[in-house]
Design a protein around this motif. Structure first.
Motif, mmCIF file in Angstrom:
data_model
loop_
_atom_site.group_PDB
_atom_site.id
_atom_site.type_symbol
_atom_site.label_atom_id
_atom_site.label_comp_id
_atom_site.label_asym_id
_atom_site.label_seq_id
_atom_site.Cartn_x
_atom_site.Cartn_y
_atom_site.Cartn_z
ATOM 1 N N ASP A 188 0.758 -1.054 0.258
ATOM 2 C CA ASP A 188 -0.427 0.231 -0.064
ATOM 3 C C ASP A 188 0.857 1.406 0.170
ATOM 4 O O ASP A 188 1.422 1.623 0.672
ATOM 5 N N PRO A 189 1.132 2.065 -1.174
ATOM 6 C CA PRO A 189 1.818 3.624 -1.421
ATOM 7 C C PRO A 189 1.296 3.956 -0.253
ATOM 8 O O PRO A 189 2.149 4.912 0.538
ATOM 9 N N LYS A 190 -0.098 4.568 -0.265
ATOM 10 C CA LYS A 190 0.019 5.184 1.340
ATOM 11 C C LYS A 190 0.413 4.996 2.624
ATOM 12 O O LYS A 190 0.839 5.692 3.519
ATOM 13 N N LEU A 191 1.182 3.771 2.578
ATOM 14 C CA LEU A 191 2.280 3.463 4.597
ATOM 15 C C LEU A 191 3.768 3.055 3.989
ATOM 16 O O LEU A 191 4.533 2.957 5.265
ATOM 17 N N PHE A 192 4.021 3.672 2.477
ATOM 18 C CA PHE A 192 5.147 3.620 2.348
ATOM 19 C C PHE A 192 6.372 5.291 3.581
ATOM 20 O O PHE A 192 7.554 4.531 4.111
ATOM 21 N N GLU A 193 5.926 5.578 4.082
ATOM 22 C CA GLU A 193 6.887 6.346 4.570
ATOM 23 C C GLU A 193 5.948 6.224 6.630
ATOM 24 O O GLU A 193 7.112 6.396 7.039
ATOM 25 N N ASN A 194 4.925 6.285 6.571
ATOM 26 C CA ASN A 194 4.484 6.539 8.105
ATOM 27 C C ASN A 194 3.811 5.787 8.666
ATOM 28 O O ASN A 194 3.771 4.979 9.780
ATOM 29 N N GLY A 195 4.265 4.361 7.260
ATOM 30 C CA GLY A 195 3.341 3.157 8.071
ATOM 31 C C GLY A 195 4.257 2.275 8.743
ATOM 32 O O GLY A 195 5.514 2.194 8.799
ATOM 33 N N THR A 196 3.372 1.078 9.404
ATOM 34 C CA THR A 196 4.292 -0.018 10.121
ATOM 35 C C THR A 196 4.042 -0.786 9.066
ATOM 36 O O THR A 196 3.136 -1.150 8.781
ATOM 37 N N PRO A 197 5.080 -2.069 9.614
ATOM 38 C CA PRO A 197 5.082 -3.664 9.227
ATOM 39 C C PRO A 197 3.196 -4.214 9.454
ATOM 40 O O PRO A 197 3.333 -4.159 8.118
ATOM 41 N N GLU A 198 3.302 -3.849 10.479
ATOM 42 C CA GLU A 198 2.329 -4.300 10.872
ATOM 43 C C GLU A 198 1.384 -4.812 9.951
ATOM 44 O O GLU A 198 -0.159 -4.307 8.985
ATOM 45 N N GLN A 199 0.725 -2.956 9.825
ATOM 46 C CA GLN A 199 -0.813 -1.747 9.132
ATOM 47 C C GLN A 199 -0.009 -2.149 8.068
ATOM 48 O O GLN A 199 -1.329 -2.829 6.448
ATOM 49 N N SER A 200 1.272 -2.811 6.963
ATOM 50 C CA SER A 200 1.242 -2.782 6.214
ATOM 51 C C SER A 200 0.842 -4.159 5.459
ATOM 52 O O SER A 200 0.722 -4.963 4.417
ATOM 53 N N VAL A 201 1.065 -5.513 6.840
ATOM 54 C CA VAL A 201 1.003 -7.022 6.142
ATOM 55 C C VAL A 201 -1.105 -7.483 6.241
ATOM 56 O O VAL A 201 -1.478 -7.754 5.159
ATOM 57 N N HIS A 202 -1.566 -6.374 6.983
ATOM 58 C CA HIS A 202 -2.983 -6.229 7.165
ATOM 59 C C HIS A 202 -3.862 -5.344 5.422
ATOM 60 O O HIS A 202 -4.412 -6.160 5.026
ATOM 61 N N ALA A 203 -2.557 -4.107 5.264
ATOM 62 C CA ALA A 203 -3.534 -3.907 4.029
ATOM 63 C C ALA A 203 -3.153 -4.841 2.948
ATOM 64 O O ALA A 203 -4.035 -4.919 2.179
ATOM 65 N N ILE A 204 -1.537 -5.637 2.838
ATOM 66 C CA ILE A 204 -1.445 -5.768 1.930
ATOM 67 C C ILE A 204 -2.717 -7.838 2.029
ATOM 68 O O ILE A 204 -2.927 -8.268 0.968
ATOM 69 N N ARG A 205 -2.536 -8.026 3.333
ATOM 70 C CA ARG A 205 -3.992 -9.203 3.177
ATOM 71 C C ARG A 205 -4.807 -9.216 2.660
ATOM 72 O O ARG A 205 -5.834 -9.585 2.070
#
Length: 297
Positions: free
Chosen positions: A193-210
């Motif tokens: 998710d490009p919206k998480l690139f700068e300020n997201g967390t790895p956990e948020q990224s995994v959730h978004a990709i799921r």
């Protein structure tokens, strides 16, 4: 899980040749390159064409698959692209995968002297580009008149070495793109998710990709396709923990394992480029290439 690499086309061939051959020797499943006219921080440095680079790579490698990650309609036309792909597939002995997406707003979007397309315009063009390219790679002769692209008795004999055509890896996250991936893809590609690139967390990224994987499954279900039959490729380097996977073998196995649990069948890592966004320790990179797959089985 398959492990692949992305070799940016920044080397003159007397140096680039060694990189592609080393990718073959290290056992990567696929070696991709970007299909751009220039790209971000590399804009003012060397940058070579994707199809000529892959053609040269096909001549100096034996086993590794080759591909784009990704091609787009930004500066391509389905008729001419199909001819190049059929030739590349033949030269490589059937080792080509076409990564393809709707394109973006970078330098490719303006290099031909036009205004960048809006997201809707990109989606409209991609929805016409991809089915036409599919036909051009599977039929001997194609005529077509669309809103954006045309073909008049375009002939592509003898067709691809791979039958019915070379595989498509469709990059998409929106509903229209995911439907195209379900309809035409042998694989699906995401960078997260490009919206998480700068300020997201790895956990948020995994959730978004799921969530992306779930939406892909829904798109497949709508057309009666089993999503399990569609390979899922994660192009690394664009998630919040973008540097960590190449810090050590253990870090990579942890990163890849978390995404393997989401259903990903292939991870693509960038070949290290010193003093760039893709800088990494070359020895660690090669250790990952050689050792990681055994730990992910």
């Amino acid at each position: 899980m398959r492990l692949s690499t992305v070799i940016l086309p920044v080397h003159r061939w007397h140096e680039g040749r060694k990189v592609w051959q080393r990718a073959d020797e290290l056992g990567f499943d696929t070696a991709y390159t970007y299909d751009h006219l220039s790209w971000r921080t590399f804009r003012d440095g060397p940058w070579f064409g994707a199809v000529p680079t892959l053609t040269a790579a096909a001549a100096v490698t034996r086993r590794v698959r080759l591909g784009t990650l990704v091609t787009s309609p930004n500066f391509r036309h389905p008729v001419t692209l199909a001819k190049e792909l059929i030739s590349l597939d033949d030269i490589s002995g059937g080792r080509v995968t076409l990564g393809i997406g709707a394109g973006g707003t970078g330098f490719d979007a303006t290099a031909l002297g036009r205004e960048p397309w809006t997201p809707r315009e990109r989606a409209d063009r991609f929805a016409e580009f991809l089915p036409l390219l599919d036909r051009l790679l599977t039929e001997d002769a194609v005529s077509y008149e669309g809103d954006f692209y045309s073909a008049h008795e375009a002939r592509n004999i003898p067709g691809c070495v791979q039958r019915p055509r070379l595989p498509f890896a469709v990059a998409a996250t929106g509903p229209r793109g995911l439907r195209l991936a379900a309809l035409h893809g042998q694989a699906w590609v995401t960078t997260g998710d490009p919206k998480l690139f700068e300020n997201g967390t790895p956990e948020q990224s995994v959730h978004a990709i799921r969530g992306q994987v779930d939406r892909l499954a829904d798109a497949c279900a709508e057309i009666g396709r089993d999503v399990a039959g569609l390979d899922k490729i994660l192009l690394t380097g664009f998630t919040p923990d973008r540097a960590r996977p190449l810090e050590s073998l253990d870090a990579f196995v942890d990163f890849a394992g978390r995404h393997q649990e989401l259903g990903f069948t292939e991870i693509a890592v960038h070949w290290p480029i010193p003093d760039s966004d893709f800088a990494a320790d070359a020895e660690v990179f090669e250790e990952i290439a050689v050792e990681a797959r055994a730990q992910l089985r």
